[in-house]
Design an enzyme around this catalytic site. Structure first.
Site, PDB file in Angstrom:
ATOM      1  N   GLY A  37      15.391   4.145 -36.250  1.00  0.00           N
ATOM      2  CA  GLY A  37      14.758   5.463 -36.091  1.00  0.00           C
ATOM      3  C   GLY A  37      15.962   6.056 -35.018  1.00  0.00           C
ATOM      4  CG  ASP A  59      12.785   6.271 -32.796  1.00  0.00           C
ATOM      5  OD1 ASP A  59      12.514   5.392 -31.862  1.00  0.00           O
ATOM      6  OD2 ASP A  59      12.362   5.924 -33.887  1.00  0.00           O
ATOM      7  CG  ASP A  99       3.877   4.780 -29.258  1.00  0.00           C
ATOM      8  OD1 ASP A  99       3.206   6.025 -29.016  1.00  0.00           O
ATOM      9  OD2 ASP A  99       3.141   3.946 -29.895  1.00  0.00           O
ATOM     10  NE  ARG A 126      13.684   4.595 -41.268  1.00  0.00           N
ATOM     11  CZ  ARG A 126      12.883   3.943 -40.297  1.00  0.00           C
ATOM     12  NH1 ARG A 126      13.005   4.764 -39.105  1.00  0.00           N
ATOM     13  NH2 ARG A 126      12.466   2.845 -40.323  1.00  0.00           N
TER      14      ARG A 126
HETATM   15  P1  IMP Z   1       6.790   1.186 -28.183  1.00  0.00           P
HETATM   16  O1  IMP Z   1       7.021  -0.073 -28.194  1.00  0.00           O
HETATM   17  O2  IMP Z   1       5.145   1.250 -28.503  1.00  0.00           O
HETATM   18  O3  IMP Z   1       7.183   2.228 -27.222  1.00  0.00           O
HETATM   19  O4  IMP Z   1       7.314   1.336 -29.715  1.00  0.00           O
HETATM   20  C1  IMP Z   1       8.116   2.629 -30.023  1.00  0.00           C
HETATM   21  C2  IMP Z   1       8.506   2.202 -31.550  1.00  0.00           C
HETATM   22  O5  IMP Z   1       7.089   2.498 -32.327  1.00  0.00           O
HETATM   23  C3  IMP Z   1       9.361   3.251 -31.765  1.00  0.00           C
HETATM   24  O6  IMP Z   1      10.849   3.141 -31.923  1.00  0.00           O
HETATM   25  C4  IMP Z   1       8.957   3.845 -33.366  1.00  0.00           C
HETATM   26  O7  IMP Z   1       9.748   2.992 -34.077  1.00  0.00           O
HETATM   27  C5  IMP Z   1       7.507   3.588 -33.418  1.00  0.00           C
HETATM   28  N1  IMP Z   1       6.950   4.737 -33.228  1.00  0.00           N
HETATM   29  C6  IMP Z   1       6.105   4.983 -32.350  1.00  0.00           C
HETATM   30  N2  IMP Z   1       5.264   6.120 -32.343  1.00  0.00           N
HETATM   31  C7  IMP Z   1       5.676   6.634 -33.473  1.00  0.00           C
HETATM   32  C8  IMP Z   1       5.674   7.826 -34.408  1.00  0.00           C
HETATM   33  O8  IMP Z   1       4.814   8.901 -34.092  1.00  0.00           O
HETATM   34  N3  IMP Z   1       5.954   7.910 -35.376  1.00  0.00           N
HETATM   35  C9  IMP Z   1       6.937   7.001 -35.879  1.00  0.00           C
HETATM   36  N4  IMP Z   1       7.405   6.048 -35.253  1.00  0.00           N
HETATM   37  C10 IMP Z   1       6.757   5.675 -34.135  1.00  0.00           C
HETATM   38 MG    MG Z   2      12.448   2.763 -32.833  1.00  0.00          MG
END
Ligand code: IMP
Ligand code: MG
Length: 174
Positions: free
Chosen positions: A42, A98, A101, A164
């Protein structure tokens, strides 16, 4: 049938904001070299656009990680699918992601990378969804856009590995 995608941030808005953030980063790292760590897949589009706009010397490395389990069962432990090529010893590291979350991926990754002896380690993200944060201790040094809790695609972000390559950030209307 093709999904309908609503534009959230246009190509112009994204590129303009990346230029602004690159200017701030270039000032902060003046007199230093910045070692960018792109989180695949990403982060790849954002990393390239950011790197092109930095005025300090840049080196690049890539890492690919995947979370264990689904979102509800995630232990916060991520598996390193592709590790870095270069050591981090004494480097000024800037992780380029990217989207942040829950923050699980980055909270784990930062701890792992700190063990490798970088001089400094900072985090830069294209998008941040603070409403979704589980790991509150993750400190984001540079954010291009804070967005609401919506699933977004484009500029490196995928939905089932698609979209992407979109040059803007959009929301898939299901
Ligand atoms: P985290 O560990 O929950 O912060 O995960 C983040 C990862 O989840 C990012 O690097 C993305 O690959 C994926 N992700 C989280 N939200 C989205 C979204 O809205 N669209 C696409 N991928 C997402
Ligand atoms: Mg990611």
């Amino acid at each position: 049938m093709a999904d309908k995608i609503r534009v959230l941030l246009s190509e112009e808005e994204v590129n303009q904001r990346i230029s602004e953030v690159a200017e701030v980063i270039s000032k902060d790292y003046e007199g230093k070299e910045v070692h960018l760590i792109c989180i695949l897949k990403g982060g790849v589009f954002f990393t390239c656009e950011l790197a092109k706009r930095l005025t300090v010397p840049v080196s690049l490395d890539f890492m690919s990680v995947s979370s264990y389990g689904d979102d509800t069962k995630s232990s916060g432990v991520v598996r390193i699918v592709k590790d870095l090529d270069e050591p981090l010893q004494d480097k000024d590291v800037l992780i380029v992601e990217d989207i942040i979350d829950s923050g699980r991926t980055l909270s784990y990754l930062i701890e792992v990378l700190k063990q490798r002896g970088p001089k400094s380690i900072r985090l830069c993200t294209l998008l941040d969804k603070p409403e979704r944060r589980v790991k509150k201790q993750v400190h984001v040094d540079y954010t291009c856009f804070t967005i609401p809790d919506e699933f977004v695609v484009g500029y490196g972000l995928d939905y089932a590995q698609k979209y992407r390559n979109l040059p803007y950030i959009g929301v898939v209307e299901l």
